[in-house]
Motif scaffolding. Structure first.
Motif, PDB file in Angstrom:
ATOM      1  N   GLY A 388       0.441  -0.909   0.159  1.00 48.87           N
ATOM      2  CA  GLY A 388       0.048  -0.041  -0.007  1.00 48.87           C
ATOM      3  C   GLY A 388       0.486   1.244  -0.117  1.00 48.87           C
ATOM      4  O   GLY A 388       0.092   1.995   0.104  1.00 48.87           O
ATOM      5  N   ALA A 389       2.579   0.995   0.825  1.00 56.35           N
ATOM      6  CA  ALA A 389       2.869   2.146   0.525  1.00 56.35           C
ATOM      7  C   ALA A 389       3.467   2.632  -1.067  1.00 56.35           C
ATOM      8  O   ALA A 389       3.394   3.733  -0.849  1.00 56.35           O
ATOM      9  N   MET A 390       3.245   2.311  -1.596  1.00 56.60           N
ATOM     10  CA  MET A 390       4.052   2.695  -3.069  1.00 56.60           C
ATOM     11  C   MET A 390       2.366   2.418  -3.601  1.00 56.60           C
ATOM     12  O   MET A 390       2.218   3.691  -4.420  1.00 56.60           O
ATOM     13  N   VAL A 391       1.807   2.785  -3.747  1.00 58.42           N
ATOM     14  CA  VAL A 391      -0.042   3.413  -3.565  1.00 58.42           C
ATOM     15  C   VAL A 391       0.247   5.465  -3.533  1.00 58.42           C
ATOM     16  O   VAL A 391      -0.027   6.181  -3.466  1.00 58.42           O
ATOM     17  N   LEU A 392       0.756   5.093  -2.005  1.00 58.09           N
ATOM     18  CA  LEU A 392       0.448   6.062  -1.363  1.00 58.09           C
ATOM     19  C   LEU A 392       1.815   6.904  -2.036  1.00 58.09           C
ATOM     20  O   LEU A 392       1.091   8.611  -2.740  1.00 58.09           O
ATOM     21  N   ALA A 393       2.437   6.932  -2.829  1.00 57.70           N
ATOM     22  CA  ALA A 393       3.453   7.047  -2.751  1.00 57.70           C
ATOM     23  C   ALA A 393       3.402   7.115  -4.439  1.00 57.70           C
ATOM     24  O   ALA A 393       3.904   8.596  -4.640  1.00 57.70           O
ATOM     25  N   LEU A 394       2.860   6.981  -5.497  1.00 55.61           N
ATOM     26  CA  LEU A 394       2.059   6.706  -7.051  1.00 55.61           C
ATOM     27  C   LEU A 394       1.064   7.160  -6.803  1.00 55.61           C
ATOM     28  O   LEU A 394       1.031   7.379  -8.297  1.00 55.61           O
ATOM     29  N   GLY A 395       0.164   6.771  -6.246  1.00 53.06           N
ATOM     30  CA  GLY A 395      -0.957   6.858  -7.289  1.00 53.06           C
ATOM     31  C   GLY A 395      -1.497   6.046  -7.563  1.00 53.06           C
ATOM     32  O   GLY A 395      -1.016   4.839  -6.909  1.00 53.06           O
ATOM     33  N   ASN A 396      -2.791   5.741  -8.052  1.00 53.69           N
ATOM     34  CA  ASN A 396      -3.227   5.095  -8.256  1.00 53.69           C
ATOM     35  C   ASN A 396      -3.326   4.260  -9.882  1.00 53.69           C
ATOM     36  O   ASN A 396      -3.759   3.365 -10.218  1.00 53.69           O
ATOM     37  N   ARG A 397      -2.943   5.411 -10.444  1.00 53.50           N
ATOM     38  CA  ARG A 397      -2.416   4.759 -11.546  1.00 53.50           C
ATOM     39  C   ARG A 397      -1.073   4.310 -12.127  1.00 53.50           C
ATOM     40  O   ARG A 397      -0.284   3.755 -13.374  1.00 53.50           O
ATOM     41  N   THR A 398      -0.147   4.646 -11.424  1.00 56.62           N
ATOM     42  CA  THR A 398       1.420   4.309 -11.638  1.00 56.62           C
ATOM     43  C   THR A 398       2.189   3.024 -10.771  1.00 56.62           C
ATOM     44  O   THR A 398       1.595   3.190  -9.910  1.00 56.62           O
ATOM     45  N   PHE A 399       3.394   2.181 -11.412  1.00 56.61           N
ATOM     46  CA  PHE A 399       3.498   1.130 -10.431  1.00 56.61           C
ATOM     47  C   PHE A 399       4.806   1.997 -10.480  1.00 56.61           C
ATOM     48  O   PHE A 399       5.276   2.121 -11.350  1.00 56.61           O
ATOM     49  N   GLY A 400       5.603   1.499  -9.572  1.00 53.31           N
ATOM     50  CA  GLY A 400       6.947   1.354  -9.323  1.00 53.31           C
ATOM     51  C   GLY A 400       8.111   0.362  -9.666  1.00 53.31           C
ATOM     52  O   GLY A 400       7.822  -0.566  -9.783  1.00 53.31           O
ATOM     53  N   ILE A 401       9.286   0.681  -9.963  1.00 48.44           N
ATOM     54  CA  ILE A 401       9.690   0.271 -10.663  1.00 48.44           C
ATOM     55  C   ILE A 401      11.142  -0.164  -9.618  1.00 48.44           C
ATOM     56  O   ILE A 401      11.693   1.227  -9.285  1.00 48.44           O
ATOM     57  N   MET A 402      11.299  -0.426  -8.909  1.00 51.50           N
ATOM     58  CA  MET A 402      13.461  -1.233  -9.049  1.00 51.50           C
ATOM     59  C   MET A 402      14.273  -1.974  -8.678  1.00 51.50           C
ATOM     60  O   MET A 402      13.722  -3.118  -9.859  1.00 51.50           O
ATOM     61  N   ALA A 403      15.018  -2.043  -9.247  1.00 48.83           N
ATOM     62  CA  ALA A 403      16.281  -3.324  -9.910  1.00 48.83           C
ATOM     63  C   ALA A 403      17.410  -2.735  -8.780  1.00 48.83           C
ATOM     64  O   ALA A 403      17.880  -2.307  -8.210  1.00 48.83           O
ATOM     65  N   ASN A 404      18.244  -4.267  -9.226  1.00 48.69           N
ATOM     66  CA  ASN A 404      20.083  -3.729  -8.330  1.00 48.69           C
ATOM     67  C   ASN A 404      20.601  -2.771  -9.721  1.00 48.69           C
ATOM     68  O   ASN A 404      21.902  -3.660 -10.045  1.00 48.69           O
ATOM     69  N   ASP A 405      20.237  -2.903 -10.739  1.00 51.26           N
ATOM     70  CA  ASP A 405      20.981  -2.186 -12.223  1.00 51.26           C
ATOM     71  C   ASP A 405      20.069  -1.167 -12.697  1.00 51.26           C
ATOM     72  O   ASP A 405      19.237  -1.407 -13.712  1.00 51.26           O
ATOM     73  N   GLU A 406      20.492   0.278 -12.353  1.00 51.85           N
ATOM     74  CA  GLU A 406      19.930   1.133 -12.661  1.00 51.85           C
ATOM     75  C   GLU A 406      19.307   0.750 -14.653  1.00 51.85           C
ATOM     76  O   GLU A 406      18.582   1.604 -14.454  1.00 51.85           O
ATOM     77  N   ALA A 407      20.523   1.376 -15.706  1.00 53.15           N
ATOM     78  CA  ALA A 407      20.488   1.042 -16.687  1.00 53.15           C
ATOM     79  C   ALA A 407      18.985  -0.080 -17.006  1.00 53.15           C
ATOM     80  O   ALA A 407      18.614   0.381 -17.979  1.00 53.15           O
ATOM     81  N   TYR A 408      19.025  -0.923 -16.601  1.00 53.74           N
ATOM     82  CA  TYR A 408      17.943  -1.453 -16.483  1.00 53.74           C
ATOM     83  C   TYR A 408      16.493  -1.130 -16.178  1.00 53.74           C
ATOM     84  O   TYR A 408      15.523  -1.319 -16.751  1.00 53.74           O
ATOM     85  N   ARG A 409      16.753  -0.780 -14.962  1.00 58.71           N
ATOM     86  CA  ARG A 409      15.363   0.182 -14.491  1.00 58.71           C
ATOM     87  C   ARG A 409      15.108   0.762 -15.285  1.00 58.71           C
ATOM     88  O   ARG A 409      13.575   1.345 -15.566  1.00 58.71           O
ATOM     89  N   THR A 410      15.854   1.175 -15.932  1.00 59.64           N
ATOM     90  CA  THR A 410      15.112   2.898 -16.938  1.00 59.64           C
ATOM     91  C   THR A 410      14.829   2.280 -17.700  1.00 59.64           C
ATOM     92  O   THR A 410      13.942   3.019 -18.116  1.00 59.64           O
ATOM     93  N   ALA A 411      15.421   1.158 -18.543  1.00 54.93           N
ATOM     94  CA  ALA A 411      15.082   0.599 -19.350  1.00 54.93           C
ATOM     95  C   ALA A 411      13.510   0.201 -19.616  1.00 54.93           C
ATOM     96  O   ALA A 411      12.764   0.573 -20.654  1.00 54.93           O
ATOM     97  N   ILE A 412      13.206  -0.288 -18.422  1.00 50.39           N
ATOM     98  CA  ILE A 412      11.640  -1.040 -18.251  1.00 50.39           C
ATOM     99  C   ILE A 412      11.309   0.406 -18.259  1.00 50.39           C
ATOM    100  O   ILE A 412       9.772   0.652 -18.627  1.00 50.39           O
TER     101      ILE A 412
END
Length: 514
Positions: A388-412
């Protein structure tokens, strides 16, 4: 699903229930967009003026219906707003076309055929219109019967919930052009799989259990040439899958772990997808408060997205190996349920102190991620309605992306933007890891309250093997839409992340990603 055809016929001569045209905001009022020339001619060149009289402005998603003049075969003209008119020489963006086509398709629910004469200057435009129309033409009516609230008392009239538009005919396309044909075929396959995910998400938990979900994957495997392996509670217990068993042990419906694989003989890369599949989440002993349980059938949206994506890879014949891991369980409170303070021994041997049984998604994902890593894929992407914390951070229409590789996170993130799914790259602050230190186990399933979505991602990272590129998509916000439909997005399950994952796999197959 709604049928899709391409036609070279004129919008004036094609027989349909309605012809769909675009209207944009111009400097001096609404402007009729390319593709509608024949319709405008039937109005003696005054279609824009007629629309303005009816209050149309060309605003994005605005729908205006009007009777067609005698020069058209279709009895209705449906004008859909595209927003600001582009600069001369420029076209409309793909997402603008998708949303407009989706709005039009929703407005034509109950109709047999709609002729879409929206601006189609390229195969990419055709794909966007086709995809938007098919995604917009969706309804979940599986549980509607006669004698419902909207039917006559004692009668046999079916509930008046309208069926989706039966057929979409795309005008302005080139049926014999390979690029146009491929674009439309891809849109059809992609929409079908988004609908598969939506149907699963919308199915109530008394019918969609871990066992029945697993059975659905086995049926799809036979249909599309996939390999499906299902581990039941006995195999999970024997294999040491403490996360899945710990979450599922409070339910009468035991957990399952599904491995669904598409392989291509010429593949050079392997992508592993891991989906959270909590078919119902009560919170367990850490019971959710009143008002937070009603939509928890959607807590398997990540697994639905993974399932649909693997099938899409097969339907499209993508030259990449894709393995989907569906971690399926039902999180219920009972005398056998895991308690706060219990310690679980996860697959692979790591121990977890369970401080909150409602932080269960990370537990089932941890088992599945560890198992997926054993096959040494090139990349792993997990998808989950995790916090639910991600919903509080980004709202109801946006999903969050986390990664162990910044370039891969950016690509997604860039891929999601390309396909029209809202996302945002999120950090993984190292200092938050300390909050999950446990005095009795290797790690706790909870940490600091603030930044809870980031803490969950850091927890999952602990189970990713060294050397494997990994990303985590928290789709808790956009997976289930409780408001009014808009564009091609329906009320209920949305199929969030399927289009992003399919494009990610296509890019991997093409060698565009590491």
């Amino acid at each position: 699903m709604t049928a899709l055809t391409i036609s070279t016929s004129s919008a004036a001569t094609l027989r349909a229930d309605a012809v769909v045209i675009g209207v944009a905001k111009g400097d001096k009022g609404p402007v009729v967009t390319p593709g509608a020339e024949a319709v405008d001619k039937a109005f003696d060149g005054k279609l824009a003026a007629v629309l303005e009289t009816l209050g149309a402005s060309g605003g994005e998603g605005e729908v205006t219906k009007l009777h067609a003049p005698s020069g058209l075969k279709a009895p209705v003209v449906l004008a859909v707003g595209l927003g600001e008119a582009p600069a001369k020489g420029d076209g409309f963006g793909a997402e603008t076309l998708r949303r407009a086509a989706g709005s039009a398709a929703r407005a034509l629910a109950g109709s047999k055929k709609g002729a879409f004469a929206l601006p189609v200057g390229s195969a990419e435009d055709a794909a966007a219109v086709a995809e938007g129309a098919l995604l917009g033409a969706y309804a979940f009516n599986a549980y509607r019967t006669s004698g419902g609230a909207n039917s006559k008392a004692g009668g046999k009239k079916k509930d008046d919930k309208k069926a989706p538009l039966a057929e979409v005919t795309l005008l302005g396309g080139k049926p014999r052009d390979k690029a146009f044909k491929a674009a439309v075929e891809r849109a059809t396959a992609l929409a079908a799989e988004v609908h598969r995910a939506r149907d699963l998400i919308n199915t109530p938990s008394n019918d969609l259990t871990p066992k029945s979900f697993a059975a659905a994957t086995q049926a799809a495997a036979k249909e599309f040439g996939l390999k499906a392996e299902v581990m039941d509670e006995k195999a999970l217990t024997k294999g040491g899958y403490g996360g899945l068993m710990g979450v599922g042990q409070g339910s009468a419906n035991p957990p399952r772990l599904v491995r669904l694989a598409w392989t291509h003989p010429k593949a050079k890369k392997t992508v592993a997808l891991v989906g959270k599949g909590i078919t119902y989440d009560s919170g367990g002993i850490s019971l959710k408060p009143a008002g937070h349980n009603e939509t928890m059938k959607c807590d398997m949206s990540g697994a639905a997205a993974v399932f649909a994506t693997v099938v899409a890879a097969a339907r499209l014949g993508l030259q990449v190996n894709v393995t989907g891991w569906l971690a399926l369980a039902e999180n219920m409170p009972s005398g056998t349920a895991t308690r706060p303070g219990d310690v679980l021994s996860m697959y692979g041997g790591k121990t977890v102190e369970v401080l909150n049984t409602d932080a269960e998604g990370r537990l089932v994902l941890a088992d599945a991620i560890t198992r997926a890593c054993e096959e040494k894929p090139d990349t792993i992407v997990d998808v989950a309605t995790l916090t639910g914390a991600m919903v509080l951070a980004l709202g109801n229409r946006t999903f969050g992306i986390m990664a162990n590789d910044e370039a891969y996170r950016t690509a997604i993130h860039e891929i999601a933007d390309e396909v029209g799914e809202q996302s945002w790259p999120m950090p993984m602050p190292a200092e938050l890891r300390k909050g999950m230190d446990s005095p009795v186990a290797d790690i706790a399933n909870m940490g600091e309250r603030m930044g809870g979505g980031l803490v969950a991602g850091l927890f999952l990272k602990e189970f990713v093997a060294d050397g494997i590129t990994w990303a985590h998509l928290d789709i808790a916000g956009p997976a289930f839409h409780e408001g009014a439909p808009y564009g091609y997005t329906p009320k209920g399950g949305t199929g969030s992340s399927v289009r992003t994952l399919v494009r990610l796999i296509e890019r991997t197959a093409a060698g565009d990603l590491a």
